[in-house]
Design a protein around this motif. Sequence first.
Motif, mmCIF file in Angstrom:
data_model
loop_
_atom_site.group_PDB
_atom_site.id
_atom_site.type_symbol
_atom_site.label_atom_id
_atom_site.label_comp_id
_atom_site.label_asym_id
_atom_site.label_seq_id
_atom_site.Cartn_x
_atom_site.Cartn_y
_atom_site.Cartn_z
ATOM 1 N N THR A 176 40.896 91.322 25.762
ATOM 2 C CA THR A 176 41.885 91.015 24.722
ATOM 3 C C THR A 176 42.200 92.267 23.908
ATOM 4 O OG1 THR A 176 40.982 88.781 24.577
ATOM 5 C CG2 THR A 176 42.395 89.499 22.761
ATOM 6 N N ILE A 177 41.156 92.997 23.525
ATOM 7 C CA ILE A 177 41.345 94.201 22.705
ATOM 8 C C ILE A 177 42.209 95.221 23.444
ATOM 9 C CG2 ILE A 177 40.108 96.220 21.777
ATOM 10 C CD1 ILE A 177 37.848 94.262 20.968
ATOM 11 N N ILE A 178 41.882 95.467 24.718
ATOM 12 C CA ILE A 178 42.637 96.465 25.481
ATOM 13 C C ILE A 178 44.081 96.004 25.696
ATOM 14 C CG2 ILE A 178 42.815 97.590 27.758
ATOM 15 C CD1 ILE A 178 39.668 97.463 27.791
ATOM 16 N N ARG A 179 44.249 94.706 25.985
ATOM 17 C CA ARG A 179 45.582 94.161 26.254
ATOM 18 C C ARG A 179 46.476 94.201 25.011
ATOM 19 N NH1 ARG A 179 45.343 88.017 26.647
ATOM 20 N NH2 ARG A 179 45.421 88.386 24.401
ATOM 21 N N ASP A 180 45.877 93.923 23.846
ATOM 22 C CA ASP A 180 46.688 93.720 22.642
ATOM 23 C C ASP A 180 47.008 94.994 21.871
ATOM 24 O OD1 ASP A 180 46.681 91.123 23.329
ATOM 25 O OD2 ASP A 180 45.400 90.418 21.688
ATOM 26 N N ILE B 97 37.707 101.664 19.517
ATOM 27 C CA ILE B 97 37.944 103.057 19.925
ATOM 28 C C ILE B 97 37.268 103.316 21.281
ATOM 29 C CG2 ILE B 97 37.417 105.482 19.400
ATOM 30 C CD1 ILE B 97 39.546 104.556 17.538
ATOM 31 N N ARG B 98 36.051 102.832 21.414
ATOM 32 C CA ARG B 98 35.314 103.023 22.664
ATOM 33 C C ARG B 98 36.068 102.399 23.845
ATOM 34 N NH1 ARG B 98 31.955 99.605 25.139
ATOM 35 N NH2 ARG B 98 31.955 98.221 23.330
ATOM 36 N N LEU B 99 36.571 101.183 23.632
ATOM 37 C CA LEU B 99 37.289 100.489 24.707
ATOM 38 C C LEU B 99 38.594 101.191 25.046
ATOM 39 C CD1 LEU B 99 36.661 96.821 23.551
ATOM 40 C CD2 LEU B 99 35.697 97.977 25.557
ATOM 41 N N ILE B 100 39.271 101.681 24.018
ATOM 42 C CA ILE B 100 40.555 102.340 24.255
ATOM 43 C C ILE B 100 40.341 103.693 24.939
ATOM 44 C CG2 ILE B 100 42.517 103.391 23.038
ATOM 45 C CD1 ILE B 100 42.184 100.871 21.107
ATOM 46 N N GLU B 101 39.244 104.347 24.606
ATOM 47 C CA GLU B 101 38.886 105.576 25.330
ATOM 48 C C GLU B 101 38.693 105.269 26.808
ATOM 49 O OE1 GLU B 101 35.401 106.918 23.261
ATOM 50 O OE2 GLU B 101 36.522 108.306 21.990
ATOM 51 N N GLN B 102 37.934 104.182 27.080
ATOM 52 C CA GLN B 102 37.654 103.812 28.468
ATOM 53 C C GLN B 102 38.924 103.443 29.220
ATOM 54 O OE1 GLN B 102 34.731 100.697 28.124
ATOM 55 N NE2 GLN B 102 33.140 102.106 27.412
ATOM 56 N N GLN C 81 27.927 87.046 27.831
ATOM 57 C CA GLN C 81 28.575 88.176 28.483
ATOM 58 C C GLN C 81 30.033 87.892 28.789
ATOM 59 O OE1 GLN C 81 26.862 90.028 31.882
ATOM 60 N NE2 GLN C 81 24.821 90.095 30.995
ATOM 61 N N ASP C 82 30.282 86.648 29.234
ATOM 62 C CA ASP C 82 31.633 86.270 29.590
ATOM 63 C C ASP C 82 32.552 86.368 28.374
ATOM 64 O OD1 ASP C 82 33.103 85.517 31.816
ATOM 65 O OD2 ASP C 82 33.313 83.471 31.042
ATOM 66 N N GLU C 83 32.040 85.865 27.260
ATOM 67 C CA GLU C 83 32.835 85.920 26.033
ATOM 68 C C GLU C 83 33.107 87.349 25.605
ATOM 69 O OE1 GLU C 83 31.076 83.515 22.915
ATOM 70 O OE2 GLU C 83 31.002 81.854 24.342
ATOM 71 N N SER C 84 32.087 88.184 25.706
ATOM 72 C CA SER C 84 32.291 89.556 25.240
ATOM 73 C C SER C 84 33.226 90.303 26.186
ATOM 74 C CB SER C 84 30.956 90.285 25.059
ATOM 75 O OG SER C 84 30.498 90.773 26.284
ATOM 76 N N HIS C 85 33.182 89.941 27.480
ATOM 77 C CA HIS C 85 34.124 90.546 28.426
ATOM 78 C C HIS C 85 35.544 90.131 28.073
ATOM 79 C CE1 HIS C 85 35.407 92.493 32.031
ATOM 80 N NE2 HIS C 85 35.901 91.393 32.550
ATOM 81 N N GLN C 86 35.711 88.843 27.767
ATOM 82 C CA GLN C 86 37.021 88.329 27.373
ATOM 83 C C GLN C 86 37.533 89.065 26.134
ATOM 84 O OE1 GLN C 86 38.634 86.136 29.371
ATOM 85 N NE2 GLN C 86 40.290 86.874 28.053
ATOM 86 N N ARG C 87 36.624 89.259 25.191
ATOM 87 C CA ARG C 87 36.985 89.966 23.951
ATOM 88 C C ARG C 87 37.453 91.391 24.260
ATOM 89 N NH1 ARG C 87 35.562 90.093 18.265
ATOM 90 N NH2 ARG C 87 35.148 92.243 17.622
ATOM 91 N N GLU C 88 36.738 92.054 25.162
ATOM 92 C CA GLU C 88 37.115 93.420 25.525
ATOM 93 C C GLU C 88 38.505 93.465 26.164
ATOM 94 O OE1 GLU C 88 33.988 95.130 27.891
ATOM 95 O OE2 GLU C 88 32.601 95.237 26.187
ATOM 96 N N LEU D 88 46.868 106.427 20.881
ATOM 97 C CA LEU D 88 46.361 106.030 19.567
ATOM 98 C C LEU D 88 46.241 107.235 18.632
ATOM 99 C CD1 LEU D 88 45.306 103.431 18.105
ATOM 100 C CD2 LEU D 88 43.032 104.386 18.442
ATOM 101 N N THR D 89 45.731 108.341 19.155
ATOM 102 C CA THR D 89 45.563 109.543 18.325
ATOM 103 C C THR D 89 46.914 110.054 17.827
ATOM 104 O OG1 THR D 89 43.542 110.150 19.482
ATOM 105 C CG2 THR D 89 44.651 111.906 18.287
#
Length: 277
Positions: free
Chosen positions: A25-29, A77-82, A16-23, A89-90
């Motif tokens: 990173t995606i939103i930040r980058d 896309i899901r994360l960026i929506e959130q 979970q920790d890793e996937s949170h980190q990944r999320e 992006l659109t």
Amino acid sequence: LAKNTSNGIVVYEMGQDESHQRELTIIRDLPEALETGQLFMVYQPKVNIAQRQCLSSEALIRWIHPSLGFIPPDEFIRLIEQSGNIKVLTQWVIQQVLAQQVIWQKQGMQMQVAINLSAHDLQDTHLPDQIQSSLDYFGLDASLLSLEVTESAVMADTKTVICVLGELKKLGCKLSIDDFGTGQSSLAYLRDLPVDEVKIDRTFVKNIDTNKNDALIVSATVQLSHGFGFTVTAEGMENYIGLDILESFECDTIQGYYFSKPLAAAEFYQWVSAFNT
Ligand code: C2E
Ligand code: CA
Ligand code: CA
Ligand code: CA
């Protein structure tokens, strides 16, 4: 992510920790990715069955991240929506697609392109004006732009969404219901929304040759949609067996790996040039 157990010991769940980190990173980058060319559009042909011609396409986004590699669009896309950034992006997607259409036009190819709108986009009453400005800027006709919306996006705030869709339609854009038959699907959308096209989700299309129930759903959806005056696209046809069946059901357009995967813009131009001769 930390988890408190009953004896007060804090347990860290690595997965979970890793996937949170990944999320994170995606939103930040994302902002940097937009500027540095990590994001780009690919185009998948939609083949008109009767004419055996590719007359339209769907633009799909791709992100190759420097450390994470390929990130599936469904995921980011899901994360960026959130995170509330989907409008940015659109707008970027619209600019990319229209700029590409201008290039293709100069090469002698007039190509309708569909882009995907998310639920948040359809809540935005400024969207129709923004699209009109972009079309004006690039000097393109609205009929070259098709907008795909999912049924779940329409569910969100039906009144605003119907108003925004009506405005987009007035501009002359084409409207499609995407992933038809999945999610909170309602036949009322066929009746109430100003759409031009219904796209049948690939879960119904992929086993159409072996699953009688799927075949029944597809053929009934085609009949119903035609009754309303909409065209029908079948998504996700992967092999030739489906072709005869979809043709016999009078499905109008097919989009799937059987014809082509989504292609980079230059490859897409080559593919269409060869296919449409
Ligand atoms: P979608 O709008 O339903 O797009 C169709 C998906 O099916 C694409 O996946 C496409 O590559 C895939 N596909 C097409 N033909 C076949 C086939 O024959 N077999 C299989 N297995 N798959 C096929 P992709 O590119 O991974 O996109 C996934 C989703 O991400 C899209 O589903 C859409 O909801 C979203 N998406 C992609 N690009 C954008 C975008 O620019 N903006 C927004 N808001 N969403 C996007
Ligand atoms: Ca779509
Ligand atoms: Ca779809
Ligand atoms: Ca989808």
